[in-house]
Scaffold this motif. Structure first.
Motif, PDB file in Angstrom:
ATOM      1  N   VAL A 253      40.417  14.725  -7.399  1.00 52.17           N
ATOM      2  CA  VAL A 253      39.623  15.265  -6.295  1.00 52.17           C
ATOM      3  C   VAL A 253      38.204  15.477  -6.812  1.00 52.17           C
ATOM      4  CG1 VAL A 253      39.355  17.155  -4.653  1.00 52.17           C
ATOM      5  CG2 VAL A 253      41.649  16.381  -5.305  1.00 52.17           C
ATOM      6  N   LEU A 254      37.242  14.855  -6.125  1.00 53.04           N
ATOM      7  CA  LEU A 254      35.835  14.924  -6.518  1.00 53.04           C
ATOM      8  C   LEU A 254      35.045  15.614  -5.423  1.00 53.04           C
ATOM      9  CD1 LEU A 254      33.403  14.008  -8.326  1.00 53.04           C
ATOM     10  CD2 LEU A 254      33.377  11.924  -6.940  1.00 53.04           C
ATOM     11  N   ARG A 255      34.182  16.521  -5.839  1.00 51.78           N
ATOM     12  CA  ARG A 255      33.263  17.128  -4.897  1.00 51.78           C
ATOM     13  C   ARG A 255      31.890  17.229  -5.526  1.00 51.78           C
ATOM     14  NH1 ARG A 255      31.245  22.647  -2.558  1.00 51.78           N
ATOM     15  NH2 ARG A 255      30.339  21.769  -0.692  1.00 51.78           N
ATOM     16  N   LYS A 256      30.883  16.694  -4.821  1.00 52.55           N
ATOM     17  CA  LYS A 256      29.481  16.824  -5.216  1.00 52.55           C
ATOM     18  C   LYS A 256      28.766  17.496  -4.049  1.00 52.55           C
ATOM     19  CE  LYS A 256      29.042  12.457  -5.653  1.00 52.55           C
ATOM     20  NZ  LYS A 256      28.478  11.130  -5.787  1.00 52.55           N
TER      21      LYS A 256
ATOM     22  N   GLY B 162      41.301  10.265   1.295  1.00 47.18           N
ATOM     23  CA  GLY B 162      40.974  11.294   2.276  1.00 47.18           C
ATOM     24  C   GLY B 162      39.877  12.211   1.799  1.00 47.18           C
ATOM     25  N   SER B 163      39.280  12.945   2.748  1.00 47.88           N
ATOM     26  CA  SER B 163      38.280  13.944   2.390  1.00 47.88           C
ATOM     27  C   SER B 163      38.651  15.264   3.057  1.00 47.88           C
ATOM     28  CB  SER B 163      36.876  13.487   2.792  1.00 47.88           C
ATOM     29  OG  SER B 163      36.751  13.442   4.194  1.00 47.88           O
ATOM     30  N   PHE B 164      38.233  16.355   2.410  1.00 49.27           N
ATOM     31  CA  PHE B 164      38.640  17.694   2.817  1.00 49.27           C
ATOM     32  C   PHE B 164      37.444  18.632   2.699  1.00 49.27           C
ATOM     33  CE2 PHE B 164      42.034  15.354   0.831  1.00 49.27           C
ATOM     34  CZ  PHE B 164      43.120  15.532   1.672  1.00 49.27           C
ATOM     35  N   LEU B 165      37.289  19.542   3.675  1.00 46.59           N
ATOM     36  CA  LEU B 165      36.189  20.503   3.607  1.00 46.59           C
ATOM     37  C   LEU B 165      36.394  21.498   2.474  1.00 46.59           C
ATOM     38  CD1 LEU B 165      35.532  21.150   7.393  1.00 46.59           C
ATOM     39  CD2 LEU B 165      34.238  19.710   5.801  1.00 46.59           C
ATOM     40  N   GLU B 166      37.646  21.904   2.241  1.00 39.24           N
ATOM     41  CA  GLU B 166      38.001  22.810   1.150  1.00 39.24           C
ATOM     42  C   GLU B 166      38.831  22.041   0.137  1.00 39.24           C
ATOM     43  OE1 GLU B 166      37.001  26.000   0.917  1.00 39.24           O
ATOM     44  OE2 GLU B 166      35.911  25.798   2.808  1.00 39.24           O
ATOM     45  N   PHE B 167      38.976  22.580  -1.080  1.00 44.15           N
ATOM     46  CA  PHE B 167      39.799  21.916  -2.078  1.00 44.15           C
ATOM     47  C   PHE B 167      41.213  21.768  -1.514  1.00 44.15           C
ATOM     48  CE2 PHE B 167      42.335  21.248  -5.814  1.00 44.15           C
ATOM     49  CZ  PHE B 167      41.513  20.474  -6.616  1.00 44.15           C
TER      50      PHE B 167
ATOM     51  N   LYS C  81      50.294  20.219  -0.836  1.00 44.91           N
ATOM     52  CA  LYS C  81      50.903  19.657   0.378  1.00 44.91           C
ATOM     53  C   LYS C  81      49.937  18.711   1.087  1.00 44.91           C
ATOM     54  CE  LYS C  81      54.244  19.292   3.299  1.00 44.91           C
ATOM     55  NZ  LYS C  81      55.395  18.488   2.931  1.00 44.91           N
ATOM     56  N   GLU C  82      48.667  19.088   1.177  1.00 51.64           N
ATOM     57  CA  GLU C  82      47.677  18.208   1.825  1.00 51.64           C
ATOM     58  C   GLU C  82      47.533  16.886   1.070  1.00 51.64           C
ATOM     59  OE1 GLU C  82      44.450  21.119   3.956  1.00 51.64           O
ATOM     60  OE2 GLU C  82      44.539  21.168   1.755  1.00 51.64           O
ATOM     61  N   LEU C  83      47.565  16.946  -0.261  1.00 51.82           N
ATOM     62  CA  LEU C  83      47.477  15.708  -1.054  1.00 51.82           C
ATOM     63  C   LEU C  83      48.744  14.875  -0.884  1.00 51.82           C
ATOM     64  CD1 LEU C  83      45.782  17.087  -4.288  1.00 51.82           C
ATOM     65  CD2 LEU C  83      44.739  15.693  -2.484  1.00 51.82           C
TER      66      LEU C  83
END
Length: 197
Positions: free
Chosen positions: A72-75, A95-100, A104-106
């Protein structure tokens, strides 16, 4: 915008998977977590294993038929983007997510990626971890018995397993067992003395 103070932190703490987190427990943990919640994460790169991707499938005999390894990458200011990884480093966004994202989401994102037939899942089944010493490409037809013995002793478990897998042989067992199995296979590959090549 006006001037803003920027504080960069490189967190080394862990608040999950332990009996007592790095912040203690009870009110001390809550106070630390409340303080940390006031910060905005600007960069994250985290790896998580979902399910059992390295286990052999009973259906097709290959790895990576279930679950996956996700990074999971976030910049900042972008959202968190999840990438499924193959053992050789290849990846594809799922996929992309607003929060980490949670486990279950992964898990759901991987399942949806499989349903969409994303190519990384087929690619990952056949991908092989690169070996910098290329010992899995062992060609012992011209090596002496002493050379083969010393080469086998210098090989790590991954290299021996790759050499066995390349020959279609079982890769399970102790280090001594798989080393002996590879030694036997190499000896059987050698041309018999006195035979014409």
């Amino acid at each position: 915008g006006g001037k803003r103070t920027i504080i960069l932190l490189n967190p080394q703490w862990n608040d999950q998977g332990q009996v007592v987190s790095d912040f203690g427990f009870g009110p001390w943990k809550k106070r630390a977590e409340d303080f940390l919640a006031t910060f905005e994460t600007s960069f994250t790169l985290a790896e998580q294993r979902i399910g059992a991707p390295s286990s052999l499938s009973l259906q097709d005999g290959k790895r990576y038929s279930d679950g996956g390894v996700v990074r999971v990458l976030r910049k900042y200011p972008s959202p968190h983007v999840a990438f499924v990884m193959a053992v050789d480093g290849a990846s594809q966004a799922i996929g992309s997510f607003l929060e980490f994202p949670s486990y279950k989401e992964l898990e759901v994102a991987i399942q949806e990626g499989r349903e969409k037939n994303l190519e990384i899942f087929d690619y990952a089944k056949d991908a092989v971890m690169p070996n910098p010493f290329a010992q899995s490409n062992l060609d012992a037809s011209s090596a002496s018995i002493n050379d083969v013995g010393s080469l086998l002793e210098s090989m790590d478990k991954t290299a021996i397993r790759q050499a066995l897998e390349k020959r279609g042989l079982p890769t399970s067992g102790t280090m001594a067992t798989i080393r002996d199995r590879l030694r036997d296979a190499i000896e059987n590959e050698r041309p018999e003395e006195g035979s014409a090549s």
